[in-house]
Design an enzyme around this catalytic site. Sequence first.
Site, PDB file in Angstrom:
ATOM      1  N   ASP A 333       0.677  -1.213  -0.133  1.00  9.20           N
ATOM      2  CA  ASP A 333      -0.288  -0.497  -0.062  1.00  9.20           C
ATOM      3  C   ASP A 333       1.050   1.186  -0.020  1.00  9.20           C
ATOM      4  O   ASP A 333       2.150   1.263   1.011  1.00  9.20           O
ATOM      5  CB  ASP A 333      -1.007   0.124   1.574  1.00  9.20           C
ATOM      6  CG  ASP A 333      -1.906   0.887   1.604  1.00  9.20           C
ATOM      7  OD1 ASP A 333      -2.248   1.687   0.014  1.00  9.20           O
ATOM      8  OD2 ASP A 333      -2.346   1.134   2.336  1.00  9.20           O
ATOM      9  N   GLU A 336       2.693   3.440   2.995  1.00 10.40           N
ATOM     10  CA  GLU A 336       3.436   2.379   3.645  1.00 10.40           C
ATOM     11  C   GLU A 336       4.844   3.055   3.275  1.00 10.40           C
ATOM     12  O   GLU A 336       5.917   2.654   3.817  1.00 10.40           O
ATOM     13  CB  GLU A 336       3.450   0.839   3.777  1.00 10.40           C
ATOM     14  CG  GLU A 336       2.061   0.031   4.429  1.00 10.40           C
ATOM     15  CD  GLU A 336       2.420   0.751   5.768  1.00 10.40           C
ATOM     16  OE1 GLU A 336       3.004  -0.144   6.654  1.00 10.40           O
ATOM     17  OE2 GLU A 336       1.464   0.855   6.377  1.00 10.40           O
ATOM     18  N   ASP A 368      -2.649  -3.756   4.215  1.00 13.39           N
ATOM     19  CA  ASP A 368      -0.650  -3.067   4.063  1.00 13.39           C
ATOM     20  C   ASP A 368      -0.472  -3.682   3.022  1.00 13.39           C
ATOM     21  O   ASP A 368      -0.048  -3.230   2.075  1.00 13.39           O
ATOM     22  CB  ASP A 368      -0.772  -3.080   5.554  1.00 13.39           C
ATOM     23  CG  ASP A 368      -0.930  -1.921   6.339  1.00 13.39           C
ATOM     24  OD1 ASP A 368      -1.856  -0.717   5.460  1.00 13.39           O
ATOM     25  OD2 ASP A 368      -0.828  -1.873   7.439  1.00 13.39           O
TER      26      ASP A 368
END
Length: 618
Positions: A333, A336, A368
């Site tokens: 993601d 991140e 994530d």
Amino acid sequence: MPASEPVRLGRKRALPSCPNPLFLKWLTELRDEAKEKGLKIQYTYQKAISSLNKYPLPLQNAKEAKILQNFGDGICKILDEKLQRHLREKGPDAPIHSLPKGAPPAGRPDNNSLAPSRQKNAAGDRGKDKGGGGGGRKKKREYMPQKRSGGYAVLLTLYRQSQIPGSKGYMFKLELQDEAQLLCDKSFSVPDLGSKYTAWSSVSTLIQRNLVIKTHNPARYSLTEEGLSLAERLESAEQGTKDKPVGDRVEVRSEGEEVEEDEEGGPGVVDLTGSDDEEEEEKEKEEERIQPTCVSQPGREVDVVGLDSQATSRKANGGCLLPGSYEIILCVDFIETTGGSHHRKQELVKELQRNGVNFDVRKLNVGDFLWVAREKMAPVPGQLRAPAGRELVLDYIIERKRMDDLCGSIIDGRFREQKFRLKRCGLRRPVYLVEECGTAASHLSLPEATLQQAIVNTQVVDGFFVKRVQDVRESAAYLTVMTRYLTKLYQNRTLICRSRQLEGDEGSDEEERGIPSCALISFAEFNYGAVKNKCQTVREVFARQLMQISGLSGDKAAAILEQYSTPHSLLAAYEQCASEAEKEKLLSSIRYGKLKRNLGPALSRTVYQLYCTQGALS
């Protein structure tokens, strides 16, 4: 015709003469010449003549005429060239605002009647009704998508699906694109080089023409009565022309219909006006355009062959990814890698690069990290990028939490919502990756014991797999090991694309025995279904309301929704109860979770008080 017409009483105001008779004469000549050749550009000149007749001021040159309607760069350029030639022949002081001899004055009938097929002529219509000649208006050509265009493929796909016994009568966007791609030469997802339109762009035209109807959210597409009738004709023509040459175009005409010419202006004629209406028509034509002409062009023959072979290979695979035809990619993601502590987030990226992990940074609407099986696509000659391959999401998704982030999410309520969304995202193996903060945990807003209890509850009660690491480097190491493990796990497996909307999220018997599922959802469907703030159904809003009650988890809310999908159905059940005690215990016997425990009288009473108590709750 009578010898003398009756005298009309009253005064009729004479029409003022056109202050630009020279331009009017040239436009009239251009229009008449186009009409003699049978070119439809005559109607463009006629519109320009009408605009010029209405303009009361003299024009010094053709560029000033651009302020008038239906005057584009092409017409102004032609008039300027004629004006320059006129001044060279007659002298630089030659008048341009006087009426030349023989030019028709503005407002005369012959200025506006040379193109009767585009004007609303009542007398001509009456003559046509009486069986008279061709002074009437031609009917507009019926919409007919070209063979192997986007609209053609969508109509045929919806029609064939509706003819299957027991079919649901509609199709979702992703399955419609997959099925229709086999009938279309243009991609439904990737636009051609130099164009912003895909084959899917033609769906808006089908909806505007009332051939396809779009309902619900996620969108469902089905044929209207008109679309069904047109699709039946396309299917019969398809069956009847299978043995005919590929370049033949299907033309369907309704009874008594006069079909106009194929292309406005014919071959080699340039659009001179550039008006908004005609630009819209050009957009529709570009959306519907197919490639039969490019077969005759030697330079583009390779592209057509490449598209045909690609479509053939996809058809042979039947929507499957065969072993060796895909690679495992870690999706990260973008949150991140950007924002917040930039140094710490860039450290994760550097560690993944150092470990040789094949990863891709993109927007993930839930989680994530996750892994996709991406189809390997060979580059197409003449195109800058290789075509986008299909992507199927593996059943593993990771939510990464630092202890400080976990503390903040528990306080503001995000923690429960994130766990609920992870459970409902369609992936069957969610993982919580918890990074310890060391001594920093003692300075957080919540006691460390509370955070540790939340982690244990996530694993024991909610059923998530929890992996604890010390820092970013260990997180990158875990992602590296998982990527290599999944690459080996799916190495010799054939992956099948399934639709979560049609088949649900139930696990198979193979998964119970530890064998990974090979029926995976596409990344596009996964990410769209995980949108946080998309339009919600009454059932989804009802579930979120129930989960605001303390002690009512996602499993308990789902168990209530199985019996009472909306607040209305729950209130109707309360009204059928005979006493207050029966209402309070209505939900107590509902079973939830894998252990099938009862919801209990306490929660049942709380829900009853929330929805049936008048005024504030005590």
